[in-house]
Each structure stands twice: as structure tokens, then as C-alpha cells.
Design a protein around this motif. Structure first.
Motif, PDB file in Angstrom:
ATOM      1  N   ALA A   1       0.788  -1.244   0.000  1.00 11.13           N
ATOM      2  CA  ALA A   1       0.000   0.000   0.000  1.00 11.13           C
ATOM      3  C   ALA A   1       0.810   1.280   0.000  1.00 11.13           C
ATOM      4  CB  ALA A   1      -0.994  -0.002   1.169  1.00 11.13           C
ATOM      5  N   ARG A   2       1.949   1.285  -0.657  1.00 11.10           N
ATOM      6  CA  ARG A   2       2.678   2.546  -0.850  1.00 11.10           C
ATOM      7  C   ARG A   2       2.078   3.275  -2.053  1.00 11.10           C
ATOM      8  NH1 ARG A   2       7.164   2.017   2.500  1.00 11.10           N
ATOM      9  NH2 ARG A   2       7.570  -0.153   3.060  1.00 11.10           N
ATOM     10  N   PRO A   3       2.022   4.604  -2.005  1.00 11.26           N
ATOM     11  CA  PRO A   3       1.341   5.338  -3.078  1.00 11.26           C
ATOM     12  C   PRO A   3       2.048   5.219  -4.424  1.00 11.26           C
ATOM     13  CG  PRO A   3       2.348   6.847  -1.496  1.00 11.26           C
ATOM     14  CD  PRO A   3       2.500   5.481  -0.937  1.00 11.26           C
ATOM     15  N   PHE A   4       1.261   5.259  -5.486  1.00 12.54           N
ATOM     16  CA  PHE A   4       1.788   5.247  -6.845  1.00 12.54           C
ATOM     17  C   PHE A   4       2.237   6.639  -7.229  1.00 12.54           C
ATOM     18  CE2 PHE A   4       1.398   5.462 -11.465  1.00 12.54           C
ATOM     19  CZ  PHE A   4       2.091   4.321 -11.842  1.00 12.54           C
ATOM     20  N   THR A   5       3.400   6.746  -7.866  1.00  9.25           N
ATOM     21  CA  THR A   5       3.916   8.020  -8.364  1.00  9.25           C
ATOM     22  C   THR A   5       4.359   7.845  -9.819  1.00  9.25           C
ATOM     23  OG1 THR A   5       6.239   7.640  -7.794  1.00  9.25           O
ATOM     24  CG2 THR A   5       4.805   8.506  -6.034  1.00  9.25           C
ATOM     25  N   ASP A   6       4.717   8.943 -10.452  1.00  6.12           N
ATOM     26  CA  ASP A   6       5.185   8.877 -11.839  1.00  6.12           C
ATOM     27  C   ASP A   6       6.459   8.059 -11.973  1.00  6.12           C
ATOM     28  OD1 ASP A   6       3.065  10.410 -12.665  1.00  6.12           O
ATOM     29  OD2 ASP A   6       4.190  12.302 -12.662  1.00  6.12           O
ATOM     30  N   ASP A   7       7.201   7.885 -10.875  1.00  4.26           N
ATOM     31  CA  ASP A   7       8.450   7.135 -10.915  1.00  4.26           C
ATOM     32  C   ASP A   7       8.287   5.667 -10.524  1.00  4.26           C
ATOM     33  OD1 ASP A   7       9.842   9.488 -11.583  1.00  4.26           O
ATOM     34  OD2 ASP A   7      10.057  10.031  -9.474  1.00  4.26           O
ATOM     35  N   SER A   8       7.088   5.249 -10.189  1.00  8.34           N
ATOM     36  CA  SER A   8       6.884   3.879  -9.720  1.00  8.34           C
ATOM     37  C   SER A   8       7.210   2.866 -10.820  1.00  8.34           C
ATOM     38  CB  SER A   8       5.438   3.686  -9.265  1.00  8.34           C
ATOM     39  OG  SER A   8       5.146   4.491  -8.147  1.00  8.34           O
ATOM     40  N   ASP A   9       7.839   1.758 -10.415  1.00 11.10           N
ATOM     41  CA  ASP A   9       8.138   0.706 -11.374  1.00 11.10           C
ATOM     42  C   ASP A   9       7.206  -0.494 -11.216  1.00 11.10           C
ATOM     43  OD1 ASP A   9       9.082  -0.439  -9.055  1.00 11.10           O
ATOM     44  OD2 ASP A   9      11.159  -0.619  -9.724  1.00 11.10           O
ATOM     45  N   PHE A  10       6.137  -0.307 -10.432  1.00 14.02           N
ATOM     46  CA  PHE A  10       5.122  -1.336 -10.252  1.00 14.02           C
ATOM     47  C   PHE A  10       3.808  -0.625  -9.994  1.00 14.02           C
ATOM     48  CE2 PHE A  10       2.844  -4.884  -8.374  1.00 14.02           C
ATOM     49  CZ  PHE A  10       3.355  -5.979  -9.052  1.00 14.02           C
ATOM     50  N   MET A  11       2.726  -1.235 -10.441  1.00 13.56           N
ATOM     51  CA  MET A  11       1.400  -0.664 -10.194  1.00 13.56           C
ATOM     52  C   MET A  11       0.481  -1.737  -9.639  1.00 13.56           C
ATOM     53  SD  MET A  11      -1.473   0.858 -12.861  1.00 13.56           S
ATOM     54  CE  MET A  11      -0.775   2.503 -13.047  1.00 13.56           C
ATOM     55  N   VAL A  12      -0.237  -1.360  -8.575  1.00 18.34           N
ATOM     56  CA  VAL A  12      -1.363  -2.143  -8.096  1.00 18.34           C
ATOM     57  C   VAL A  12      -2.588  -1.254  -8.288  1.00 18.34           C
ATOM     58  CG1 VAL A  12      -2.445  -3.336  -6.162  1.00 18.34           C
ATOM     59  CG2 VAL A  12       0.053  -3.348  -6.398  1.00 18.34           C
ATOM     60  N   ALA A  13      -3.443  -1.644  -9.225  1.00 17.67           N
ATOM     61  CA  ALA A  13      -4.609  -0.836  -9.569  1.00 17.67           C
ATOM     62  C   ALA A  13      -5.859  -1.457  -8.957  1.00 17.67           C
ATOM     63  CB  ALA A  13      -4.773  -0.740 -11.071  1.00 17.67           C
ATOM     64  N   VAL A  14      -6.553  -0.691  -8.144  1.00 18.22           N
ATOM     65  CA  VAL A  14      -7.836  -1.099  -7.596  1.00 18.22           C
ATOM     66  C   VAL A  14      -8.906  -0.426  -8.444  1.00 18.22           C
ATOM     67  CG1 VAL A  14      -9.323  -1.168  -5.555  1.00 18.22           C
ATOM     68  CG2 VAL A  14      -6.820  -1.287  -5.287  1.00 18.22           C
ATOM     69  N   LEU A  15      -9.694  -1.223  -9.154  1.00 16.57           N
ATOM     70  CA  LEU A  15     -10.665  -0.712 -10.113  1.00 16.57           C
ATOM     71  C   LEU A  15     -12.071  -1.063  -9.679  1.00 16.57           C
ATOM     72  CD1 LEU A  15      -8.900  -2.133 -13.314  1.00 16.57           C
ATOM     73  CD2 LEU A  15      -8.546   0.129 -12.310  1.00 16.57           C
ATOM     74  N   ARG A  16     -13.016  -0.185 -10.035  1.00 13.20           N
ATOM     75  CA  ARG A  16     -14.428  -0.473  -9.807  1.00 13.20           C
ATOM     76  C   ARG A  16     -15.178  -0.240 -11.116  1.00 13.20           C
ATOM     77  NH1 ARG A  16     -16.935   4.515  -9.529  1.00 13.20           N
ATOM     78  NH2 ARG A  16     -15.594   6.229  -8.826  1.00 13.20           N
ATOM     79  N   PRO A  17     -16.358  -0.840 -11.247  1.00 18.07           N
ATOM     80  CA  PRO A  17     -17.127  -0.618 -12.474  1.00 18.07           C
ATOM     81  C   PRO A  17     -17.535   0.840 -12.615  1.00 18.07           C
ATOM     82  CG  PRO A  17     -17.981  -2.494 -11.237  1.00 18.07           C
ATOM     83  CD  PRO A  17     -16.994  -1.803 -10.353  1.00 18.07           C
ATOM     84  N   SER A  18     -17.476   1.350 -13.820  1.00 20.07           N
ATOM     85  CA  SER A  18     -17.863   2.748 -14.068  1.00 20.07           C
ATOM     86  C   SER A  18     -19.368   2.876 -14.175  1.00 20.07           C
ATOM     87  CB  SER A  18     -17.206   3.262 -15.349  1.00 20.07           C
ATOM     88  OG  SER A  18     -17.518   2.439 -16.445  1.00 20.07           O
TER      89      SER A  18
END
Length: 201
Positions: free
Chosen positions: A184-201
């Protein structure tokens, strides 16, 4: 006909690849390495006794943990060797061989939609590029109205984060939260990994 995934192309080129992958994680488990960080994040997000789909479950380490802590888990992977290992090492969940691009669990008797769908282990980078939006759309079709999808993958794997987010939008998702790690570390423009939590639009 659906294009063969990058993973299955690797298996075709090296028939021992799947067995190597299974043994790699069994060795990590024997060595006491932490194999459940992704699952702990999902567990924290899910209501008790949630219905969870492990999409691209591999040999079952995440789905196995989530079932052990009380969730109702279905795991799907295109590779039968990995599903056999999941059944052997983590009995309990429903482990199914299937292509995520053609995912249709009601046709296989799984009629309830999922509270959480997790796809860890760089699964989305092993999809055939032509099926990426299709896979995301199939995941959305299996998600409860108030459910969430959690997808994690690394940079430099021929799937840019911006392209993934555009594909997710096309498939009917909006991001709830973007992280750079499973702890749970925040995503930044420099991140080399992404954990995306998505919900239906």
C-alpha cells in the motif's frame, strides 16, 4: 479464435517451463519466504466470507491463502500444470483451467458474481496483447455491482501503465486507488510497479 497468451507461447517453446514455475514457488515456500503479501491486501479489502476470483491463479498461492482465511475462492488459469499444482498444494478453492479472454463461469456452474477479483503475478503482461481489453471486460462481467478488481504488474513488460489504464476504461472500469506496492505505498510517476484497484464505471 483467441490469440494464444504469451504464457502459453512460452510453454509451447519450453514444455518444462510450467513445472519449473511450480517448483520455484514450492522452494520459496520451503525457504519460508513471504508468498502472500498480495493476498493480505485483498483480504483487507474484502468483507468476511467474500466471493473472490483469482484470475490467472497460477499454482494457487494467493487463492489458497484467501480460502484459508475464510473466503470463497475460485481460481482460473490457462495452464493445466499450474491448476494441477494448485489442487495438490491448496485444496479447498475451485481451481479451473480456462482462458481469461473467454471467461464464462456461469457456464461452468459458478453463478454468483465476485466481491473481489485479483490478478497478481504480472498476469496481465502474459496476456496476448489483442485480448487485453477483452479479458478486462470478462472480469467486469463477473464482478458484483459494488465489487472491485485488483491488478498488479511491473513496468518494462511491454504494457505501459497508461495503456493499461486506458484499456481498463474501455472495459468499463474507473480506478479507485493506484498503489506502487502490495503493501500500500502510493503510486507516483516514478513507480516501477502498479497495483490498480478498479471499480465498475
Amino acid at each position: 479464435m483467441v490469440e494464444k497468451s504469451i504464457w502459453m507461447q512460452q510453454v509451447a517453446a519450453d514444455p518444462g517451463h510450467s513445472h519449473w514455475y511450480v517448483e520455484r514457488f514450492r522452494a520459496k515456500a520451503r525457504a519460508g519466504e513471504d508468498l502472500t503479501g498480495e493476498a493480505r491486501l485483498v483480504d483487507a479489502m474484502a468483507p468476511r466470507g467474500a466471493r473472490i476470483l483469482d484470475a490467472g491463479c497460477g499454482p494457487g498461492r494467493l487463492g489458497g491463502y484467501l480460502a484459508k482465511v475464510g473466503h470463497h475462492v475460485v481460481g482460473v488459469d490457462v495452464d493445466p500444470v499450474l491448476i494441477d499444482a494448485a489442487k495438490q498444494d491448496y485444496p479447498g478453492p475451485d481451481w479451473l483451467v480456462g482462458d481469461l479472454a473467454e471467461l464464462d463461469l456461469p457456464a461452468r456452474g459458478v453463478t454468483e458474481r465476485f466481491d473481489v477479483i485479483v490478478s497478481a503475478g504480472n498476469v496481465v503482461t502474459f496476456l496476448a496483447p489483442s485480448t487485453r481489453v477483452q479479458v478486462l471486460a470478462r472480469l467486469r462481467a463477473h464482478l458484483a455491482v459494488d465489487g472491485r478488481v485488483v491488478i498488479g504488474f511491473g513496468a518494462n513488460r511491454d504494457y505501459e501503465f497508461t495503456e493499461f489504464l486506458a484499456d481498463a476504461t474501455e472495459a468499463g472500469f474507473v480506478p479507485d486507488l493506484l498503489l506502487s506496492t502490495w503493501d500500500a505505498r502510493p503510486f507516483t510517476d516514478d513507480s516501477d510497479f502498479m497495483v490498480a484497484v478498479l471499480r465498475p464505471s
